[in-house]
Design a protein around this motif. Sequence first.
Motif, mmCIF file in Angstrom:
data_model
loop_
_atom_site.group_PDB
_atom_site.id
_atom_site.type_symbol
_atom_site.label_atom_id
_atom_site.label_comp_id
_atom_site.label_asym_id
_atom_site.label_seq_id
_atom_site.Cartn_x
_atom_site.Cartn_y
_atom_site.Cartn_z
ATOM 1 N N GLU A 278 34.601 21.246 19.346
ATOM 2 C CA GLU A 278 35.888 20.584 19.534
ATOM 3 C C GLU A 278 36.521 20.992 20.868
ATOM 4 O O GLU A 278 37.024 20.140 21.609
ATOM 5 C CB GLU A 278 36.828 20.945 18.380
ATOM 6 C CG GLU A 278 38.178 20.256 18.431
ATOM 7 C CD GLU A 278 39.054 20.636 17.257
ATOM 8 O OE1 GLU A 278 40.286 20.692 17.462
ATOM 9 O OE2 GLU A 278 38.527 20.867 16.156
ATOM 10 N N ALA A 279 36.471 22.270 21.195
ATOM 11 C CA ALA A 279 37.041 22.754 22.457
ATOM 12 C C ALA A 279 36.292 22.169 23.650
ATOM 13 O O ALA A 279 36.903 21.768 24.649
ATOM 14 C CB ALA A 279 36.995 24.278 22.500
ATOM 15 N N GLU A 280 34.966 22.090 23.557
ATOM 16 C CA GLU A 280 34.169 21.532 24.648
ATOM 17 C C GLU A 280 34.444 20.041 24.825
ATOM 18 O O GLU A 280 34.529 19.544 25.946
ATOM 19 C CB GLU A 280 32.693 21.794 24.410
ATOM 20 C CG GLU A 280 32.325 23.256 24.587
ATOM 21 C CD GLU A 280 30.877 23.573 24.218
ATOM 22 O OE1 GLU A 280 30.152 22.661 23.757
ATOM 23 O OE2 GLU A 280 30.491 24.737 24.385
ATOM 24 N N ALA A 281 34.616 19.314 23.718
ATOM 25 C CA ALA A 281 34.924 17.883 23.791
ATOM 26 C C ALA A 281 36.291 17.659 24.420
ATOM 27 O O ALA A 281 36.467 16.750 25.246
ATOM 28 C CB ALA A 281 34.862 17.260 22.402
ATOM 29 N N LEU A 282 37.246 18.485 24.056
ATOM 30 C CA LEU A 282 38.583 18.363 24.622
ATOM 31 C C LEU A 282 38.569 18.665 26.117
ATOM 32 O O LEU A 282 39.180 17.945 26.913
ATOM 33 C CB LEU A 282 39.542 19.306 23.896
ATOM 34 C CG LEU A 282 41.016 19.167 24.211
ATOM 35 C CD1 LEU A 282 41.514 17.753 23.941
ATOM 36 C CD2 LEU A 282 41.813 20.167 23.405
ATOM 37 N N LEU A 283 37.851 19.703 26.516
ATOM 38 C CA LEU A 283 37.731 20.037 27.924
ATOM 39 C C LEU A 283 37.083 18.889 28.698
ATOM 40 O O LEU A 283 37.546 18.526 29.784
ATOM 41 C CB LEU A 283 36.911 21.317 28.095
ATOM 42 C CG LEU A 283 36.679 21.774 29.525
ATOM 43 C CD1 LEU A 283 37.995 22.096 30.224
ATOM 44 C CD2 LEU A 283 35.756 22.977 29.550
ATOM 45 N N GLU A 284 36.045 18.310 28.133
ATOM 46 C CA GLU A 284 35.370 17.183 28.787
ATOM 47 C C GLU A 284 36.313 15.990 28.945
ATOM 48 O O GLU A 284 36.352 15.345 29.996
ATOM 49 C CB GLU A 284 34.125 16.783 27.988
ATOM 50 C CG GLU A 284 33.263 15.770 28.672
ATOM 51 C CD GLU A 284 32.683 16.239 29.989
ATOM 52 O OE1 GLU A 284 32.530 15.393 30.907
ATOM 53 O OE2 GLU A 284 32.402 17.438 30.142
ATOM 54 N N THR A 285 37.119 15.714 27.929
ATOM 55 C CA THR A 285 38.091 14.621 27.984
ATOM 56 C C THR A 285 39.102 14.853 29.102
ATOM 57 O O THR A 285 39.399 13.946 29.886
ATOM 58 C CB THR A 285 38.820 14.484 26.637
ATOM 59 O OG1 THR A 285 37.857 14.203 25.623
ATOM 60 C CG2 THR A 285 39.855 13.382 26.671
ATOM 61 N N TYR A 286 39.621 16.078 29.203
ATOM 62 C CA TYR A 286 40.596 16.407 30.238
ATOM 63 C C TYR A 286 39.962 16.322 31.625
ATOM 64 O O TYR A 286 40.582 15.838 32.572
ATOM 65 C CB TYR A 286 41.172 17.805 30.015
ATOM 66 C CG TYR A 286 42.242 17.883 28.941
ATOM 67 C CD1 TYR A 286 42.199 17.086 27.799
ATOM 68 C CD2 TYR A 286 43.291 18.769 29.067
ATOM 69 C CE1 TYR A 286 43.173 17.168 26.829
ATOM 70 C CE2 TYR A 286 44.278 18.866 28.095
ATOM 71 C CZ TYR A 286 44.200 18.061 26.980
ATOM 72 O OH TYR A 286 45.182 18.145 26.025
ATOM 73 N N LYS A 287 38.731 16.790 31.756
ATOM 74 C CA LYS A 287 38.055 16.736 33.052
ATOM 75 C C LYS A 287 37.880 15.296 33.511
ATOM 76 O O LYS A 287 38.106 14.975 34.679
ATOM 77 C CB LYS A 287 36.691 17.424 32.965
ATOM 78 C CG LYS A 287 36.795 18.947 32.962
ATOM 79 C CD LYS A 287 35.484 19.631 32.668
ATOM 80 C CE LYS A 287 34.328 19.144 33.480
ATOM 81 N NZ LYS A 287 33.066 19.868 33.188
ATOM 82 N N GLN A 288 37.491 14.430 32.590
ATOM 83 C CA GLN A 288 37.312 13.012 32.928
ATOM 84 C C GLN A 288 38.660 12.394 33.316
ATOM 85 O O GLN A 288 38.731 11.608 34.272
ATOM 86 C CB GLN A 288 36.689 12.256 31.766
ATOM 87 C CG GLN A 288 35.227 12.568 31.587
ATOM 88 C CD GLN A 288 34.625 11.828 30.404
ATOM 89 O OE1 GLN A 288 35.307 11.071 29.704
ATOM 90 N NE2 GLN A 288 33.329 12.049 30.171
ATOM 91 N N ALA A 289 39.703 12.726 32.591
ATOM 92 C CA ALA A 289 41.040 12.171 32.884
ATOM 93 C C ALA A 289 41.526 12.605 34.265
ATOM 94 O O ALA A 289 42.245 11.863 34.935
ATOM 95 C CB ALA A 289 42.038 12.605 31.823
ATOM 96 N N LEU A 290 41.114 13.788 34.697
ATOM 97 C CA LEU A 290 41.531 14.301 36.004
ATOM 98 C C LEU A 290 40.542 13.976 37.111
ATOM 99 O O LEU A 290 40.726 14.383 38.262
ATOM 100 C CB LEU A 290 41.736 15.824 35.926
ATOM 101 C CG LEU A 290 42.877 16.250 35.002
ATOM 102 C CD1 LEU A 290 42.846 17.752 34.798
ATOM 103 C CD2 LEU A 290 44.211 15.809 35.566
ATOM 104 N N GLY A 291 39.462 13.270 36.764
ATOM 105 C CA GLY A 291 38.479 12.875 37.769
ATOM 106 C C GLY A 291 37.603 14.007 38.258
ATOM 107 O O GLY A 291 37.156 14.003 39.396
ATOM 108 N N LEU A 292 37.350 14.997 37.403
ATOM 109 C CA LEU A 292 36.539 16.140 37.805
ATOM 110 C C LEU A 292 35.059 15.945 37.494
ATOM 111 O O LEU A 292 34.259 16.804 37.825
ATOM 112 C CB LEU A 292 37.042 17.421 37.126
ATOM 113 C CG LEU A 292 38.448 17.839 37.514
ATOM 114 C CD1 LEU A 292 38.905 19.022 36.684
ATOM 115 C CD2 LEU A 292 38.497 18.192 38.988
ATOM 116 N N ASP A 293 34.695 14.877 36.853
ATOM 117 C CA ASP A 293 33.284 14.610 36.549
ATOM 118 C C ASP A 293 32.717 13.595 37.486
ATOM 119 O O ASP A 293 33.299 12.819 38.094
ATOM 120 C CB ASP A 293 33.123 14.106 35.124
ATOM 121 C CG ASP A 293 32.933 15.244 34.139
ATOM 122 O OD1 ASP A 293 32.664 16.372 34.558
ATOM 123 O OD2 ASP A 293 33.046 14.954 32.941
#
Length: 46
Positions: free
Chosen positions: A31-46
Amino acid sequence: MYGEAKSTGFDVKTIRTIVRLRKMEKHHRDEAEALLETYKQALGLD
């Protein structure tokens, strides 16, 4: 242990993060990894 790891070139902050993640139950870690991935995508870090 952390001092020895640092003296051999490891990043202690990263090791502490790994230890913290290993203590978590798998579903909480996922769950923590999924949330981090969601935030990274929202901020354009991926």
